[in-house]
Design an enzyme around this catalytic site. Structure first.
Site, short mmCIF file in Angstrom:
data_model
loop_
_atom_site.label_atom_id
_atom_site.label_comp_id
_atom_site.label_asym_id
_atom_site.label_seq_id
_atom_site.Cartn_x
_atom_site.Cartn_y
_atom_site.Cartn_z
N SER A 105 0.84 -1.20 0.00
CA SER A 105 0.00 0.00 0.00
C SER A 105 0.88 1.25 0.00
CB SER A 105 -0.97 -0.06 1.17
OG SER A 105 -2.02 0.87 1.01
N HIS A 152 -8.11 -5.09 -0.95
CA HIS A 152 -6.93 -4.32 -0.60
C HIS A 152 -6.07 -5.13 0.36
CE1 HIS A 152 -4.52 -0.69 -0.21
NE2 HIS A 152 -4.45 -0.93 1.09
N ASP A 160 -10.21 -3.34 -5.53
CA ASP A 160 -9.65 -2.74 -4.32
C ASP A 160 -10.49 -1.52 -3.94
OD1 ASP A 160 -8.10 -1.25 -2.48
OD2 ASP A 160 -6.23 -1.98 -3.34
#
Length: 332
Positions: free
Chosen positions: A145, A301, A273
């Site tokens: 991320s 995610h 996501d």
């Protein structure tokens, strides 16, 4: 493209995000045990780096470095899964913490951000030196991320010189277009669930930072911040040299710099996501010759759960991404 299909009992991007983080099995073997080192930084602060306790160290052993996501740590579900994968495949493993994420507030007024190129470069160079001195082999790096955007932003910024620190890099579920991701997490269900979750810890740390450094920012504005746009405009952007949130999101995004990367790089993003709109994902014409894009339809995610029955596990992610990274060593 590496194939992935979510279990039928976990439909949709939200379930594929939330369930693995809360309930998915992270390890199949013994618990992950770390040894922590505290490093003093050039600006008088510190970062904490957790190293996997390894039963053996062999000459030429590769090192896998993992940069965590927003408000993550070496104990995040994905971190422990990558650590076990490294242990099972004979790799050393290091999880550096961004400042303020190791359980203790850092000293300096600054914190961490999505385009922290200097911090990424300094950490990787020091880890490479440490690993080489121990007789280790290649260094590989994965960012999750926020950590993945920062890692690819660094690789694009330094170009050819990245190879002096790493042999290959990978970004997992990274918002490579920060504006698109920032606006997406501030709407609807995302705002009510994920934004509240992140702001709970981010605002607490910001108040601690204000106690350390009185007058650093306007506490009334912090109290009224209800999304990442407002928080980044008040705290993240000005503390790290940006004119405001729009300037920060634009200049820190890795997407415009992908074509400048000169080491093998992987960008894995699920099209469902909740944080990263599929329309914002890079295309092949934007990625450059060194970047491989994996964009499966499912996964959520940092989820990518496996298992025919609950609770399932999160082993697919390190298996796929770690396997790709090791493959770059054999194909070099």
């Amino acid at each position: 493209m590496k194939s992935y299909r979510a279990p039928t009992w976990l439909p949709g991007g939200h379930l594929q995000t939330i369930w693995p983080a809360l309930f998915g099995r992270r390890v199949a073997g013994p618990p992950v045990v770390y040894q922590r080192q505290r490093w003093d930084t050039p600006d008088g602060d510190f970062v904490d780096v957790d190293f996997l306790e390894h039963g053996s160290s062999t000459p030429g052993m590769p090192l896998l470095v993992m940069f965590h996501g927003l408000e993550g740590s070496s104990r995040s579900h994905y971190a422990e899964a990558f650590a076990e994968w490294a242990r099972d495949h004979g790799l050393a493993f290091a999880a550096p913490h961004f400042r303020g994420c190791s359980g203790e507030i850092n000293r300096a007024p600054r914190a961490y951000h999505s385009g922290d190129v200097e911090e990424i470069g300094w950490i990787l160079a020091r880890l490479r030196t440490w690993h080489t001195a121990r007789g280790g082999g290649a260094t590989l790096a994965v960012g999750v991320s926020l950590g993945g955007n920062a890692l690819l932003r660094w690789a694009g910024e330094v170009g050819l010189s990245a190879a002096s620190s790493v042999s290959a890099v990978a970004a997992v579920c990274s918002p490579l277009d920060l504006a698109a991701g920032g606006h997406a997490i501030g709407r609807g269900f995302n705002r009510q669930v994920y934004t509240r979750m992140f702001l709970r810890t981010m605002k607490a740390k910001a108040y601690d930072k204000l106690a350390q450094h009185p007058g650093l920012f306007d506490s009334a504005r912090l109290r009224s911040a209800r999304d990442l746009y407002a928080f980044d405009d008040l705290f993240t952007a000005p503390l790290h040299g940006f004119a405001g949130v729009e300037d920060y999101w634009r200049r820190a995004s890795a997407k415009p710099h992908l074509a400048d990367i000169r080491v093998p790089a992987l960008a894995l993003n699920a099209k469902n996501d909740p944080f990263v709109p599929a329309c914002s994902l890079p295309g092949k014409d934007e990625a450059g010759a060194y970047v491989t894009l994996w964009q499966p339809d499912e996964g959520g995610h940092v989820g990518f759960p496996e298992g025919s029955v609950p609770p399932g596990n999160v082993f697919w992610l390190p298996k796929a991404v770690g396997g790709w990274l090791l493959g770059q060593l054999t194909s070099a």
